[in-house]
Design an enzyme around this catalytic site. Structure first.
Site, mmCIF file in Angstrom:
data_model
loop_
_atom_site.group_PDB
_atom_site.id
_atom_site.type_symbol
_atom_site.label_atom_id
_atom_site.label_comp_id
_atom_site.label_asym_id
_atom_site.label_seq_id
_atom_site.Cartn_x
_atom_site.Cartn_y
_atom_site.Cartn_z
ATOM 1 N N GLU A 1 27.742 -51.309 -30.293
ATOM 2 C CA GLU A 1 27.101 -50.001 -30.361
ATOM 3 C C GLU A 1 28.061 -48.863 -30.003
ATOM 4 O OE1 GLU A 1 23.428 -50.259 -28.336
ATOM 5 O OE2 GLU A 1 23.016 -48.123 -28.502
ATOM 6 N N SER B 1 16.866 -42.857 -26.825
ATOM 7 C CA SER B 1 15.693 -43.121 -25.980
ATOM 8 C C SER B 1 16.106 -43.017 -24.525
ATOM 9 C CB SER B 1 15.164 -44.515 -26.251
ATOM 10 O OG SER B 1 14.942 -44.690 -27.619
ATOM 11 N N SER C 1 23.453 -42.835 -22.614
ATOM 12 C CA SER C 1 24.704 -43.493 -22.234
ATOM 13 C C SER C 1 25.776 -42.437 -22.111
ATOM 14 C CB SER C 1 25.135 -44.500 -23.304
ATOM 15 O OG SER C 1 24.474 -45.710 -23.128
ATOM 16 N N ARG D 1 32.168 -47.017 -20.641
ATOM 17 C CA ARG D 1 30.820 -46.518 -20.365
ATOM 18 C C ARG D 1 30.757 -46.290 -18.872
ATOM 19 N NH1 ARG D 1 25.527 -48.106 -18.855
ATOM 20 N NH2 ARG D 1 23.912 -47.166 -20.167
#
Lengths: 400, 803
Positions: free
Chosen positions: A170, A221, A224, A236
């Site tokens: 992703e 939603s 990140s 991340r």
């Protein structure tokens, strides 16, 4: 991306074969060629990003089809292309963001148009049925997908439309797609000038040719937050569960609305200061010892414990308060992350920002105000589609 | 899941019977200064009041006559009272205050310090009711002042919360080294404050997503409108019906990023256009609580990282020591900081602003020592019903008469714990001791009543005392953490607080005096016996004497029965001492040390009981050390506790002993035998709260031997305490259960002698220079630099390694 050349040099050897073998042979051909420019993968090219709330589909429509190629093209493929490019709404669930369409782009040596389509992840069943009805199963056996749904719906794709999913990471996809679009589209990156003054506020293009390092805040939603130091070099650093899903979920509960668009529309007409407790509601004015302006929200929804106040607020006010709460919270977290990482540019992406200038302006203001001008909030036109684009770019026509 | 339910039960008992009515606004008539913190939901009134209490006089026997009544002198103590109630009752409470203040006119024209969000709104009311001028104080300044005060003065104020661990609550002790820290105040909104010292602090940030958001959104999303009801509702819900978890998006874990499937990916994410809702109001409340607690923890951890802080304290009304919120915040901050940041909560978080506002109204007060009054304070877990008809929380803090600090000879003050057993953790021990104290209370109370035969109210007061203490024991049984760490010391201190509260200043005074007089009659004989011995035998006999004397303890249930028989004497006690080897037996090392080493420069002896113990046990032992050329500081309690010898009694006893023993007389004249008080008021010994004067004297006289005597001071509190110098711990275990638990039997002997480690140096005990100037007897100021010029981190390392 590689420069475009030899785009028409492919001549499929067996034009009479059925769809399956044509695709098969093309893929085989591609493998036998050494130059990446000559690589041709089986059409159609899709990249898909199945998020928690929204699924994003990017479709590459080749515009450089030669006559030979066109002749060889199977009917199904033509139908699909026609269906996708002539419509903007698909089976009531899918929408094509026509204003985002990118013409004359080059991907893997092919020139064409990128189309951006989205549908709610909750309608995945309808989507699969639609795909089946368009004979998709006969064309491609593999779809490139990223996002959590790549895992969650893998079995459904296999069972219902006989498709295998090639899953891509992703965050890799997000960054790859973002960098590609940003370099391809000259007006991709912008910021908001004078975000607090509606009369002067406007989008201003931003030169993002020297991007690194930057903070990438992806608001779907959930949220990140990535620190990006180079095309392959990112981490991340954190995330929060208070994201677009929280906004929409709370709005649905508080106002009875059903869609993001409705929620944003309500918020646009609302006034959060009737819902929130401001600094001046507590102190009468600014809280001067600590430099807090009177108009600052001290407590989100802070007036709603009072029955009288609850009776006077409107749905619009509640939607606005929800939007402001979630946006400010994301802004705070992003800002602290930027300070921790010593990064000055913060790029906000994700579909939470779609049709949502209120949030963008709030973020722009918050970054600037609380950092005393050291942080800059940047935005991208294709805010929610980078994962899907990144996925498409990694497509090599076969399952990996 | 069963265990989780159990812990929930414990945190939220509904079956605990509290005393039906508690006196609220106690001592109001003597109130001197008021301060008030008016919050959105809760108001806290602080007032400083004087408390009259009687001290029984040891020497003045005139009132005694044949009645057995003691002579008393009335003293004035100072006490800080805090009363917390819901802001909607503010008018009732102010009316009550007005009605009960004596001579209310004396407040006219005076000012009251007011802080909190409601300061603005309620100014007219305050002026109207009390005639006080409102002096508004900044909320944040007050919070920080209050927080510093609590962290420095109140033992077990701060704690870590571990919902699924034993113990759930891990308390920190009070101390001077509290900086730097981050204070996250979660009120309607959230303020994040960086505190570097009493003077240096700043608001570094905040967020609007706070308690007001929980309350406001909770009121909109559910039918519950009350804050506490919302919290209770959240306890019952399941957030997974409302929140979108990682597994809802991924079907399982998101393993490439190491995110577990159970993590919340999007709060309220499942509430999107849901058609038929698949969740309850309780689910919504729980999701909301998680949303906000997680967010606060996350933001706090980001600020802690930016400012490089490893301790974050949480205050403000949102928490209310609610287990689920504390758990979520703790989890969140540890998750996001990768365990680098410790989340800490405060037992009295609700009082920070009021304490701070109060401190503004007074100079100097923060230089005194303070003690939480266990008799008057309500627990931090529950409110109490009152005779005013509303629920309140109360906190009472006594101003100590003495400045206190860490004993300068503690090897590592930072890790010193004045308790051997954590009863909160050790259920077996907890059950035993709570039962044991319950069984003993009748004896204590009947003695208390008998000590005041002429008082018509004594019986009534005694019964009230008993009821209060037994209620407390029952409460602690269900809520072991309600007053911080639960230890034998706290239980013993609570008895003494109750005795003082119900005006039984020294129930054992008569007994103590009788026993002292009796024991003094045998001192000459005892000294003669000892003097006939030499070398090893003499040293042994002296130790044995101390141990035999230590049997004379009215605090020990079983021994008290023996003592009541009247024909139990020193000889009989000696016969009870078991043969060697003892349970803890370093006697040979001690003998070797005395015979072969140089004389000690100075010994500090922490003494235990009156009568035989001090006179026939300790005095001969001290006398021998004096004869070896060692100075002696006899350290006795400042306030009475059971039959422990107090400082005033010790002075008289030494004076009387001097008439019998020349060595003692000479030593007193030469100042080589000194009596000092410890500032302690219970049968235990907390070396982190030792009288400052005593600490200074210990340094001045270069104490190189510490002797600690008795069960309370040794076994319950300092059994594991490590000293920088030699240390001898002597006690007889007069409790069968404890003896058996330690592997011995009734009257098992502790004779623990520890050499100092030569490498450790003086540790920073942080006596502030101004404190020394103020509090130090002039004779020792010249030497104080030795005490304070403590070496740096390398020494800390050494001491750590050597532990």
């Amino acid at each position: 991306m590689s420069p475009q050349s030899n785009e028409n040099n492919l001549t499929p050897t067996d034009m009479q074969s059925n769809e399956y073998s044509a695709a098969h042979i093309m893929a085989k051909e591609a493998r036998n060629h050494s130059s990446p420019c000559e690589t041709v993968d089986s059409m159609p090219w899709f990249g898909m990003d199945i998020g928690g709330t929204l699924s994003k589909l990017v479709y590459f429509e080749p515009k450089d089809i030669t006559r030979d190629e066109a002749d060889a093209e199977v009917e199904t493929l033509k139908n699909i292309r026609r269906y996708l490019t002539k419509n903007s709404v698909y089976g009531k669930i899918g929408h094509r963001d026509m204003h985002l369409q990118m013409d004359n782009v080059c991907i893997r040596g092919r020139r064409g148009t990128l189309h951006f389509i989205r549908f709610p992840t909750s309608k995945m069943g309808n989507f699969l049925a639609l795909a089946k009805s368009k004979d998709m199963a006969n064309l491609v056996t593999t779809v490139c997908v990223t996002g959590g749904g790549a895992f969650k719906f893998e079995d459904n794709f296999k069972k219902e439309v006989n498709m295998n999913l090639t899953k891509f990471d992703e965050l890799d996809s997000l960054i790859r797609g973002m960098l590609y679009i940003e370099t391809t589209n000259p007006h991709e990156c912008y910021y908001w000038s004078n975000p607090t003054d509606d009369s002067k506020c406007q989008k201003v293009p931003y030169d993002f040719s020297e991007p690194y390092p930057f903070l990438l805040v992806n608001i779907g939603s959930g949220v990140s937050i990535l620190a990006v130091y180079g095309p392959e070099n990112y981490k991340r650093i954190c995330g929060t569960s208070l994201g677009g899903g929280t906004f929409l979920g709370l709005c649905c509960l508080l106002t009875g609305c059903n869609t993001f668009e409705e929620a944003i529309e309500l918020a646009t007409g609302g006034d959060n200061t009737r819902v929130d407790k401001l600094v001046k509601d507590i102190y009468g004015s600014d809280y001067s010892p600590y430099g807090l302006p009177g108009d600052l929200v001290a407590s989100s929804f802070g007036q709603m414990n009072s029955k009288d106040r609850r009776n006077t607020v409107t749905k619009e006010d509640l939607a606005r308060a929800t939007l402001v709460t979630i946006t400010n919270n994301i802004g705070s977290i992003a800002r602290m992350c930027a300070v921790n990482e010593k990064i000055e540019r913060v790029v906000f992406v994700g579909n939470f920002l779609r049709v949502n200038p209120i949030s963008m302006k709030l973020l722009a203001y918050a970054m600037d105000y609380w950092s005393k001008g050291t942080l800059k909030a940047l935005f991208l036109e294709h805010e929610g589609y980078f994962g899907a684009v990144g996925c498409l770019l990694q497509f090599n026509g076969e399952s990996s | 899941m069963a265990s989780e339910n159990d812990s929930d039960q414990r945190s939220h008992p509904r079956c605990i019977k509290l005393p039906p009515a508690v006196e609220v606004f106690a001592n109001l008539k003597n109130a001197q200064t008021f301060a008030i913190d008016i919050g959105l939901s809760l108001t806290k009134i602080a007032y400083y009041s004087t408390v009259s209490y009687r001290k029984a006089l040891y020497e003045d026997a005139e009132g005694l006559g044949n009645s057995g009544e003691l002579a008393y002198k009335v003293f004035e103590g100072n006490r800080l009272h805090f009363v917390k109630f819901e802001t909607r009752y503010i008018e009732n409470c102010l009316n009550f205050v007005k009605k009960n203040l004596v001579d209310v006119e004396r407040f006219h024209g005076k000012s009251i310090k007011v802080t909190g969000g409601g300061a603005f709104k309620y100014t007219p009311l305050l002026q109207d009711k009390l005639g006080l001028l409102v002096d508004k104080k900044d909320e944040i300044d007050c919070l920080i002042k209050g927080c510093n005060f609590l962290l420095k003065n109140i033992p077990c104020e701060a704690f870590e919360y571990h919902r699924h661990a034993n113990p759930e609550y891990k308390f920190q002790k009070a101390g001077p080294n509290i900086f730097p820290y981050l204070l996250v105040n979660v009120g309607s909104g959230v303020s994040i404050l960086k505190v570097e010292s009493d003077e240096v602090f700043e608001r570094v940030g905040g967020t609007a997503t706070g308690g007001g958001t929980f309350w406001g959104l909770g009121s909109l999303l559910t039918k519950r409108k009350d804050f506490d009801e919302l919290l209770q509702l959240a306890e019952r819900g399941d957030h997974r019906n409302v929140d979108m978890l990682v597994k809802d998006i991924y079907g399982g874990d998101y393993s490439s990023q190491g995110l577990s499937g159970e993590l919340i990916a999007s709060s309220f994410g499942k509430a999107v256009a849901c058609g038929q809702p698949k969740f309850s109001e309780a689910d919504l409340a729980r999701s909301l609580l998680f949303t906000i607690s997680n967010d606060i923890g996350h933001i706090a951890s980001l600020y802690a990282t930016v400012y490089n802080m490893d301790r974050v304290y949480f205050g403000g009304y949102f928490l209310r020591n609610h287990p689920l919120s504390m758990h979520t915040i703790s989890y969140s901050i540890k998750y996001w900081s990768h365990d680098r940041v410790t989340p800490l909560f405060l037992r009295h978080e609700g009082y920070l602003g009021a304490i701070g506002a109060y401190l503004y109204s007074t100079e100097q007060k923060d230089k005194c020592s303070w003690l939480e009054n266990y008799a008057g304070s309500s627990s931090f877990k529950d409110s109490v019903s009152t005779d005013l008809g509303i629920k309140v929380d109360q906190l009472e803090i006594d101003q100590a008469e003495y400045a206190v600090t860490f004993c300068p000879l503690l090897k590592d003050p930072a890790s010193y714990i004045p308790d051997t057993t954590d009863l909160a953790q050790d259920k077996e021990a907890r059950d035993y001791w709570l039962q044991c104290f319950e069984e003993s209370v009748d004896k204590f109370v009947s003695r208390a009543i008998h000590s005041q035969p002429l008082s018509p109210t004594a019986k009534d007061r005694g019964l009230k005392l008993k009821e209060k203490y037994i209620n407390r024991l029952h409460y602690l049984h269900a809520q072991p953490f309600a007053y911080g760490a639960l230890t034998v010391r706290i239980l013993l201190d609570t008895i003494e607080h109750c005795m003082k509260e119900f005006d039984f200043p020294d129930p054992y005074l008569h007994q103590k005096r009788k026993e002292n007089e009796e024991a003094l009659r045998h001192l000459h004989e005892r000294v003669t016996v000892i003097d006939k011995l030499e070398g090893i035998e003499k040293i042994k006999a002296l130790i044995l004497g101390v141990l035999s004397g230590n049997i004379f303890d009215w605090g020990a249930k079983d021994v008290a029965k023996l003592l009541e028989t009247n024909d139990f004497g020193f000889e009989e006690a000696q016969a009870k001492i078991p043969g060697r080897p003892w349970l803890e037996d370093n006697l040979d090392d001690w003998i070797h040390r005395l015979q072969n080493g140089p004389a000690h420069k100075c010994a500090a002896i922490f003494v235990d009981n009156s009568g035989v113990d001090i006179i026939l046990g300790i005095l001969p032992f001290a006398r021998d050390l004096l004869q070896r050329g060692t100075k002696i500081i006899l350290c006795a309690n400042s306030m009475p506790a059971l039959n422990d010898v107090t400082y005033p009694e010790l002075v008289v006893t030494l004076r009387d002993a001097a008439k019998i023993c020349n060595v003692i007389r000479q030593a007193l004249e030469d100042n080589t035998l000194i009596a000092m008080e410890t500032a302690q008021a219970g049968p235990c010994l907390d070396l982190s709260r030792l009288n400052l004067d005593l600490c200074l004297a210990m340094v001045e006289h270069d104490v190189d031997l510490v002797v600690i005597e008795g069960m309370g001071r040794t076994l319950h509190t300092n059994f594991h305490a490590k000293m920088k110098c030699e240390c001898l711990k002597l006690a007889v275990i007069k409790n069968r259960w404890l003896a058996l638990r330690l592997g011995g039997d009734m009257y098992a002997v502790i004779c623990k002698y520890e050499q100092s480690s030569p490498k450790t140096k003086i540790y920073d005990i942080e006596i502030k220079s101004e404190a020394i100037k103020d509090g130090c007897p002039s004779k020792c100021t010249g030497e104080t630099t030795e005490l304070c010029k403590c070496d740096n981190s390398s020494d800390r390392n050494t001491s750590k390694v050597s532990v």
